[in-house]
Design a protein around this motif. Structure first.
Motif, short mmCIF file in Angstrom:
data_model
loop_
_atom_site.label_atom_id
_atom_site.label_comp_id
_atom_site.label_asym_id
_atom_site.label_seq_id
_atom_site.Cartn_x
_atom_site.Cartn_y
_atom_site.Cartn_z
N ALA A 42 7.52 7.42 -1.70
CA ALA A 42 8.34 6.87 -0.61
C ALA A 42 7.53 5.97 0.31
O ALA A 42 8.04 4.96 0.81
CB ALA A 42 8.95 8.03 0.19
N ALA A 66 8.88 -2.74 1.17
CA ALA A 66 10.01 -3.31 1.92
C ALA A 66 9.52 -4.03 3.17
O ALA A 66 9.98 -5.14 3.49
CB ALA A 66 10.99 -2.20 2.29
N ARG A 126 7.16 2.57 -1.32
CA ARG A 126 8.42 1.83 -1.30
C ARG A 126 8.67 1.25 0.09
O ARG A 126 9.12 0.10 0.22
CB ARG A 126 9.57 2.74 -1.71
N LEU A 127 8.38 2.03 1.12
CA LEU A 127 8.55 1.54 2.48
C LEU A 127 7.59 0.38 2.76
O LEU A 127 7.97 -0.63 3.35
CB LEU A 127 8.32 2.66 3.48
N ASP A 153 6.76 6.78 -8.01
CA ASP A 153 7.82 6.45 -7.07
C ASP A 153 7.56 7.17 -5.75
O ASP A 153 8.20 8.16 -5.41
CB ASP A 153 9.17 6.88 -7.65
N LEU A 208 14.99 1.34 8.84
CA LEU A 208 14.78 1.41 7.40
C LEU A 208 14.16 2.76 7.09
O LEU A 208 13.06 3.08 7.54
CB LEU A 208 13.85 0.28 6.94
N GLU A 209 14.86 3.58 6.32
CA GLU A 209 14.40 4.94 6.02
C GLU A 209 14.32 5.14 4.51
O GLU A 209 15.28 4.86 3.79
CB GLU A 209 15.35 5.96 6.65
N ILE A 210 13.18 5.61 4.05
CA ILE A 210 12.95 5.85 2.63
C ILE A 210 12.69 7.33 2.41
O ILE A 210 11.83 7.92 3.07
CB ILE A 210 11.73 5.04 2.11
N ARG A 211 13.41 7.94 1.48
CA ARG A 211 13.20 9.34 1.11
C ARG A 211 13.16 9.46 -0.41
O ARG A 211 13.88 8.75 -1.12
CB ARG A 211 14.32 10.23 1.65
N ASN A 212 12.34 10.35 -0.91
CA ASN A 212 12.40 10.73 -2.32
C ASN A 212 11.73 12.08 -2.49
O ASN A 212 11.07 12.58 -1.56
CB ASN A 212 11.80 9.64 -3.21
#
Length: 326
Positions: A245, A252, A248-249, A243, A228-232
């Motif tokens: 990252a 999740a 958000r991770l 927002d 699971l990879e989150i980028r922003n």
């Protein structure tokens, strides 16, 4: 920390020890301990160790016990000089009886000495326990297998079945190198057998050292890795955005932690809990029977699931195991 309770160190339960070569534990224990210590104290991690060194040492043990070179095979892949494997054959008396394969891996998980109270590659005994990396998983079984063949050869005992021994590398890091897969692909004839004994099940003894049960693993769940990879775009910490990252991770992962897969029984797991209830007592015994109802008793299920071993038997599981962030 890896530790192993000091109990019986003889494989008689699996190999039907004959009086011609069996010894009392007190007589055979020093020989076993010397072999066990040698194997445990050889670093076999992927990063800085060598399975080839461990396999060579065990081959020397077998050779010294009288097993001929023609029945000892040190198999080292050309591309993996430190990922050596050992295969040995001990001929039986019957040409018709199929072979028995004794399979154990000799590689171990990484061990950072700074994380340990004791040197992870020095076998230390304290209060009836052995401490070091690999004392249980899986060098205990590997040492027992080697010791068994050694004493069989020294005494001249011959079992009915031919016994094949395979000490493999790469079980802990199969995505890098897998010794069993390599042997199956390149040397299958050396390890072909009617059945094999491998790690996966265990037994329980009571306070007097008497066996209560010995488990037999009837199946194994497969596993799947997910990343699971989150980028922003993010931004400077002095001007944060909502927002983020990392948040958000975290959200999740929180959902993964809260999720529970449905309970699923099959004939094997139902029989397991039914028979285990007879060897348990009190609330645990009652809960083992209560979860077999249709539907399972939810309170009993919640209590039983607190045991990680029971929980893994009951249903699919999912857990976060590694985190990388920047």
């Amino acid at each position: 920390m890896s530790s192993l309770r000091v109990t019986a160190l003889v494989l008689g339960i699996c190999l039907h020890t004959a009086s011609a070569w069996s010894e009392s534990l007190s007589a055979s224990e020093p020989q076993f301990r010397d072999l066990y210590r040698q194997l445990v104290e050889i670093n076999t991690t992927l990063s800085g160790g060598s399975c080839t060194e461990a396999a060579t040492a065990m081959a020397t043990r077998l050779r010294s016990a009288g097993i001929p070179d023609s029945d000892i095979h040190l198999i080292v892949p050309a591309d993996w000089p430190k990922q050596g494997n050992l295969v040995a054959t001990y001929p039986g008396t019957s040409a018709d009886a199929g072979a028995l394969l004794l399979l154990a891996h000799i590689d171990v998980v990484e061990a950072n000495p700074e994380d340990w109270e004791r040197d992870p590659f020095t076998l230390i005994e304290e209060d009836g326990f052995f401490f070091a990396r690999g004392t249980a998983d899986d060098k205990a079984m590997a040492a027992i297998f080697v010791d068994t063949l050694t004493r069989m050869s020294q005494s001249g005992y011959r079992p009915q079945r031919t016994i094949k021994l395979a000490l493999t590398c790469g079980e802990e890091t199969p995505n890098t190198f897998n010794g069993v897969s390599y042997l199956l692909q390149h040397h299958r004839d050396l390890i072909d057998a009617d059945f094999a004994l491998n790690e996966g099940a265990w037994g329980v003894i009571d306070s007097e050292g008497r066996p209560l049960y010995h488990g037999v693993q009837a199946g194994e769940k497969t596993y799947q890795d997910y990343r699971l990879e989150i980028r922003n775009p993010g931004g400077h910490s002095s001007r944060p955005v909502r927002d983020n990252a990392i948040y958000r991770l975290s959200a999740a992962l929180g959902r993964v932690a809260a999720h529970s897969f449905p309970v699923q029984f099959n004939d094997t797991t139902r029989t397991y809990f039914k028979r285990m209830s007879a060897m348990s007592s009190g609330q645990v015994a009652a809960d083992m029977l209560a979860i077999l109802g249709t539907p399972p008793d939810p309170d009993a299920l919640a209590r039983i699931s607190e045991n990680p071993g029971f929980n893994a038997i009951l249903h699919t599981t999912c857990v976060a195991t590694m985190l990388e962030a920047g």
